[in-house]
Design a protein around this motif. Structure first.
Motif, short mmCIF file in Angstrom:
data_model
loop_
_atom_site.label_atom_id
_atom_site.label_comp_id
_atom_site.label_asym_id
_atom_site.label_seq_id
_atom_site.Cartn_x
_atom_site.Cartn_y
_atom_site.Cartn_z
N THR A 11 0.86 -1.17 0.00
CA THR A 11 0.00 0.00 0.00
C THR A 11 0.90 1.23 0.00
O THR A 11 2.12 1.12 -0.17
CB THR A 11 -0.92 0.01 1.23
OG1 THR A 11 -0.12 0.23 2.41
CG2 THR A 11 -1.68 -1.30 1.35
N GLU A 12 0.33 2.39 0.22
CA GLU A 12 1.14 3.61 0.18
C GLU A 12 2.29 3.57 1.18
O GLU A 12 3.40 3.98 0.88
CB GLU A 12 0.26 4.83 0.46
CG GLU A 12 -0.53 5.31 -0.75
CD GLU A 12 -0.94 6.75 -0.62
OE1 GLU A 12 -0.99 7.28 0.50
OE2 GLU A 12 -1.21 7.37 -1.66
N ASN A 13 2.03 3.06 2.38
CA ASN A 13 3.04 3.11 3.43
C ASN A 13 3.32 1.78 4.10
O ASN A 13 4.16 1.71 4.99
CB ASN A 13 2.62 4.12 4.52
CG ASN A 13 2.40 5.51 3.97
OD1 ASN A 13 3.33 6.19 3.57
ND2 ASN A 13 1.14 5.94 3.93
N THR A 14 2.60 0.73 3.70
CA THR A 14 2.73 -0.53 4.40
C THR A 14 2.92 -1.70 3.45
O THR A 14 2.69 -1.59 2.24
CB THR A 14 1.49 -0.80 5.29
OG1 THR A 14 0.35 -1.04 4.44
CG2 THR A 14 1.20 0.37 6.20
N VAL A 15 3.31 -2.83 4.04
CA VAL A 15 3.41 -4.09 3.29
C VAL A 15 2.64 -5.16 4.05
O VAL A 15 2.48 -5.11 5.27
CB VAL A 15 4.88 -4.55 3.12
CG1 VAL A 15 5.64 -3.59 2.23
CG2 VAL A 15 5.56 -4.73 4.47
N TYR A 16 2.15 -6.12 3.28
CA TYR A 16 1.47 -7.29 3.85
C TYR A 16 2.01 -8.48 3.08
O TYR A 16 1.75 -8.64 1.88
CB TYR A 16 -0.04 -7.16 3.67
CG TYR A 16 -0.87 -8.12 4.48
CD1 TYR A 16 -1.45 -7.73 5.68
CD2 TYR A 16 -1.07 -9.42 4.04
CE1 TYR A 16 -2.21 -8.61 6.43
CE2 TYR A 16 -1.83 -10.31 4.77
CZ TYR A 16 -2.41 -9.91 5.97
OH TYR A 16 -3.17 -10.78 6.71
N THR A 17 2.79 -9.31 3.76
CA THR A 17 3.46 -10.43 3.11
C THR A 17 2.88 -11.75 3.60
O THR A 17 2.77 -11.98 4.81
CB THR A 17 4.97 -10.40 3.37
OG1 THR A 17 5.51 -9.19 2.83
CG2 THR A 17 5.66 -11.59 2.72
N VAL A 18 2.50 -12.59 2.66
CA VAL A 18 1.93 -13.90 2.93
C VAL A 18 2.85 -14.96 2.35
O VAL A 18 3.44 -14.76 1.29
CB VAL A 18 0.52 -14.03 2.30
CG1 VAL A 18 -0.10 -15.38 2.62
CG2 VAL A 18 -0.38 -12.91 2.76
N ARG A 19 2.97 -16.05 3.05
CA ARG A 19 3.79 -17.14 2.53
C ARG A 19 3.00 -18.44 2.58
O ARG A 19 2.06 -18.60 3.37
CB ARG A 19 5.08 -17.28 3.33
CG ARG A 19 4.87 -17.80 4.73
CD ARG A 19 6.16 -17.79 5.52
NE ARG A 19 6.00 -18.40 6.85
CZ ARG A 19 6.93 -18.36 7.80
NH1 ARG A 19 8.08 -17.73 7.58
NH2 ARG A 19 6.72 -18.94 8.96
N LEU A 20 3.39 -19.38 1.74
CA LEU A 20 2.87 -20.74 1.81
C LEU A 20 3.67 -21.45 2.89
O LEU A 20 4.90 -21.52 2.82
CB LEU A 20 3.01 -21.43 0.47
CG LEU A 20 2.21 -22.72 0.27
CD1 LEU A 20 0.72 -22.44 0.39
CD2 LEU A 20 2.53 -23.33 -1.08
N SER A 21 3.00 -21.96 3.88
CA SER A 21 3.70 -22.52 5.04
C SER A 21 4.56 -23.72 4.66
O SER A 21 4.14 -24.57 3.85
CB SER A 21 2.68 -22.94 6.10
OG SER A 21 3.34 -23.61 7.16
N PRO A 22 5.74 -23.83 5.24
CA PRO A 22 6.55 -25.03 5.03
C PRO A 22 6.03 -26.22 5.81
O PRO A 22 6.51 -27.34 5.63
CB PRO A 22 7.93 -24.61 5.54
CG PRO A 22 7.64 -23.57 6.58
CD PRO A 22 6.43 -22.84 6.08
N ASP A 23 5.03 -26.00 6.69
CA ASP A 23 4.55 -27.06 7.58
C ASP A 23 3.29 -27.75 7.09
O ASP A 23 2.86 -28.74 7.67
CB ASP A 23 4.29 -26.49 8.98
CG ASP A 23 5.52 -25.83 9.55
OD1 ASP A 23 6.51 -26.54 9.76
OD2 ASP A 23 5.50 -24.61 9.76
N GLY A 24 2.66 -27.19 6.06
CA GLY A 24 1.42 -27.82 5.62
C GLY A 24 0.73 -26.99 4.56
O GLY A 24 1.20 -25.91 4.17
#
Length: 694
Positions: A11-24
């Motif tokens: 976004t203008e001032n922020t980040v939102y990072t998602v990952r695919l879990s290594p656990d499942g």
């Protein structure tokens, strides 16, 4: 180096990072914060050692079903009829476009596909999240829980939760609690968000400045649940709550959950409020730039005693003080002598308007005023013609007694024929008469919520159907009558959330218009919602919870913090009071663009001796400060008292700011360090200061 897949939304001032879990097979949050927060080891990472829980229960999961997450609070509970509950899905694919992300998971055995959806909101620091659920098998599915999303906040201490609580006439009370462990939940089963809680929550790491927030875009039953879990996180999930306890999903059918808006600010609750304000300006679109006119509403002056002569007397007085809009509230239609009749029969009372309602409207408009009407489209009186002709249109359960709330019943707005009736009624009123403003009210929740003859009750998603009907009618009004201003109301502030805000121009926070009661209501409201949607009136109402008298100036300055209206009985005001009102309204018109479009800072709290709201409008170089004195006086001149001061925020310390009213010029550093001075007295408890940057 990570071996799992990772996606970042900016976004203008922020980040939102998602990952695919290594656990499942699930997605989990990797980072959420200012730009750069995604660079480095995740603050949400954990040891991957579990005892008596599964990795899915310990993970900062974005969305997990019962089955994969058996202990830690599932976001989705699904089953085939007669079969065990549970979803065990596999990751299917990821699709990305500019500002969007879609992560698909599929349980081939159950026959369910779930897509986790993300979208940034342009010009804001808001991420929208929702889930799309599709029945891919040959058998229908039963969804007992269908949350929109979940978010996880890393903590170093107890979670500080901030929510908006209350009751009728005391909505939007800012409430805080610490959650070191355990679960906090809030919501509504009243068919609307309700007076008790707003669908909004902020989470902070103890006393830390950074604030995370969520707001659910849903006009019906809902919940938001926060759970502080072992390992130092709090997980928040939110969604709608089906009235019938579950939703049936037929083969091939897709259900889209309400959107959950997620926001972050490094500047605490005050900064988070500005993120929400920018989001609501985005929701307004082009309508944001239409001036919200100063209205006069006749309810507190006349109640149900409405007739042309009395209303015109009020309209002339309203025009005389500078009002721009005259709204006739409840009591204008046939059979409405009190709250026991008339609802549903939306035709002007010929006895009250003997020369015709159209003639009355024209006379109001000849005073230079726009014209508005109050309606309650979802309600019906038992003795009305509408109820006699269509008794099946109300919510009811066969062979069970119905009950009256406020002497009225509620129409089943989920029925297409009821939607068509409401749409046709409003179209008729808005075209037959020159109406510029519509106040949509709702004064009772659904109780006996059934629809006889429509099949088994557990197969009817009545709550969602009512919401769909409500939004469909509002969408029609926006398209068919784009120049009509719409005010949203539900017995005060019981239906204030982003779906309503996106389709209306203003909302009514509370039926309580007393000055100090309203001050605390507006303080909480402005944490979640923007000034340009906050309708606020000056009235003669005494306090319900805080009865201390306040001056007319206090009432005006307080109401000017949003969209100014007047609801007092102007016929009883002295010439001096009317002249003072005219001066305040004139001042408001000079600065309402700053108030409605400026950046807002809440200066202190209503519990402080001096409380203020600051509005900054960089484009015009103006800063407006609404200051309100609520505490004890300083004793001057009998003792060496000194002025109370409000420290302003976000000014340029090297600039100079001029107050033309007093002729005083302040340095920016002075206003930031010492503050703006106010000398209160028994007759002076409020002020509006306009500073111009030089």
């Amino acid at each position: 180096m990570t071996s799992y897949r990772r996606w970042t939304l900016r976004t203008e001032n922020t980040v939102y990072t998602v990952r695919l879990s290594p656990d499942g097979p699930w997605a989990e949050l990797d980072a959420w914060g200012p730009h750069g927060a995604e660079d480095g080891p995740s603050a949400l990472d954990w040891s991957r050692r579990t005892h008596f829980v599964t990795p899915a229960d310990a993970a900062p999961a974005e969305y997990l079903p019962h089955g994969l997450r058996p202990f830690g609070g599932a976001d989705l509970v699904a089953s085939r009829p007669g079969a065990e509950r549970g979803v065990w899905w596999d990751f299917e694919d990821a699709r990305t476009e500019e500002g969007t992300l879609r992560l698909a998971f599929h349980d081939a055995v159950l026959g369910l596909r779930a897509v986790l959806c993300y979208a940034t909101v342009p010009g804001t620091d808001v991420i929208l999240r929702w889930t799309e659920l599709t029945c891919t098998g040959d058998e229908e599915l039963r969804l007992e829980r269908l949350d929109s999303a979940a978010v996880t906040v890393p903590l170093t201490g107890p979670a500080r939760l901030t929510c908006l609580t209350g009751q009728w006439s005391q909505e939007f009370q800012l409430t805080q609690l610490d959650l070191p462990r355990g679960t906090f939940t809030m919501g509504s089963l009243q068919g609307v968000p309700g007076h008790a809680y707003a669908p909004w929550l902020a989470v902070q790491d103890g006393q830390a400045d950074a604030a995370y927030g969520v707001a659910l875009e849903w006009s019906g039953n809902w919940h938001i649940t926060a759970e502080a879990v072992p390992g130092g996180t709090v997980r928040v999930r939110a969604g709608r709550v089906p009235h019938e306890g579950a939703v049936v999903l037929s083969p091939g059918q897709t259900l889209i959950t309400p959107r959950l808006a997620c926001a972050f600010s490094p500047d605490g609750l005050d900064g988070l409020s500005r993120v929400w304000h920018r989001h609501e300006r985005h929701l307004a679109g082009e309508r944001l730039h239409r001036p919200r006119k100063v209205l006069y509403n006749s309810w507190e002056a006349t109640g149900f005693d409405v007739d042309a002569e009395g209303q015109l007397e009020l309209a002339r007085a309203a025009a005389g003080i500078g009002a721009e809009l005259f709204v006739v509230d409840d009591g204008w239609f046939t059979g409405r002598a009190d709250d026991t009749g008339g609802l549903g029969d939306w035709y002007p009372d010929p006895a009250a308007f003997p020369a015709g309602f159209g003639r009355f409207v024209d006379e109001v408009r000849s005073l230079g005023l726009d014209f508005g009407l109050w309606v309650e489209p979802e309600a019906v009186s038992p003795g009305s013609r509408l109820h006699a002709e269509h008794p099946d249109w109300v919510y009811r359960i066969d062979n069970r007694p119905g009950r009256l709330v406020r002497n009225q019943l509620l129409l089943d707005l989920g029925r297409p024929d009821v939607q068509d009736f409401v749409t046709g009624t409003l179209d008729r009123l808005l075209t037959e008469y020159d109406v510029d403003y519509l106040k949509w009210d709702m004064n009772r929740p659904p109780t006996e919520r059934g629809r006889p003859g429509a099949g088994p009750a557990d197969r009817l998603d009545l709550d969602a159907q009512h919401v769909t009907g409500y939004l469909r009618v509002l969408d029609h009004l926006r398209t068919a009558h784009p120049d009509v201003t719409i005010e949203g109301c539900a017995g005060g502030g019981a239906r204030v959330e982003h779906a309503t805000v996106a389709r209306t121009d203003v909302v009514w926070p509370s039926d309580n218009t007393a000055p100090l009661d309203r001050l605390s209501i507006q303080y909480g409201f402005l944490h979640a919602h923007a000034p340009h949607v906050m309708s606020s009136w000056v009235t003669d109402a005494p306090g319900i919870f805080d009865p201390r008298p306040r001056s007319l100036a206090f009432r005006f300055v307080n109401a000017m913090c949003g969209v100014l209206g007047v609801g007092a009985d102007l016929r009883a005001w002295t010439p001096g009071q009317r002249a003072e009102a005219a001066r305040w309204i004139s001042r408001y018109k000079e600065v309402r663009d700053v108030i409605h479009h400026g950046e807002v800072h809440l200066l202190g709290t209503p519990d402080d001796p001096t409380f203020g709201v600051q509005y900054d409008h960089p484009a015009s170089g103006r800063t407006v400060v609404a200051a309100l004195g609520t505490g004890r006086l300083d004793g001057a001149p009998l003792v060496p008292g000194r002025p109370s001061r409000l420290r302003l925020r976000a000014l340029d310390p090297g600039a100079r700011y001029h107050d033309a009213a007093s002729g005083t010029t302040y340095g920016g550093a002075h206003l930031l360090h010492y503050g703006l001075p106010f000398t209160w007295s028994a007759g002076h408890d409020a002020d509006l200061v306009v500073l111009t940057r030089r």
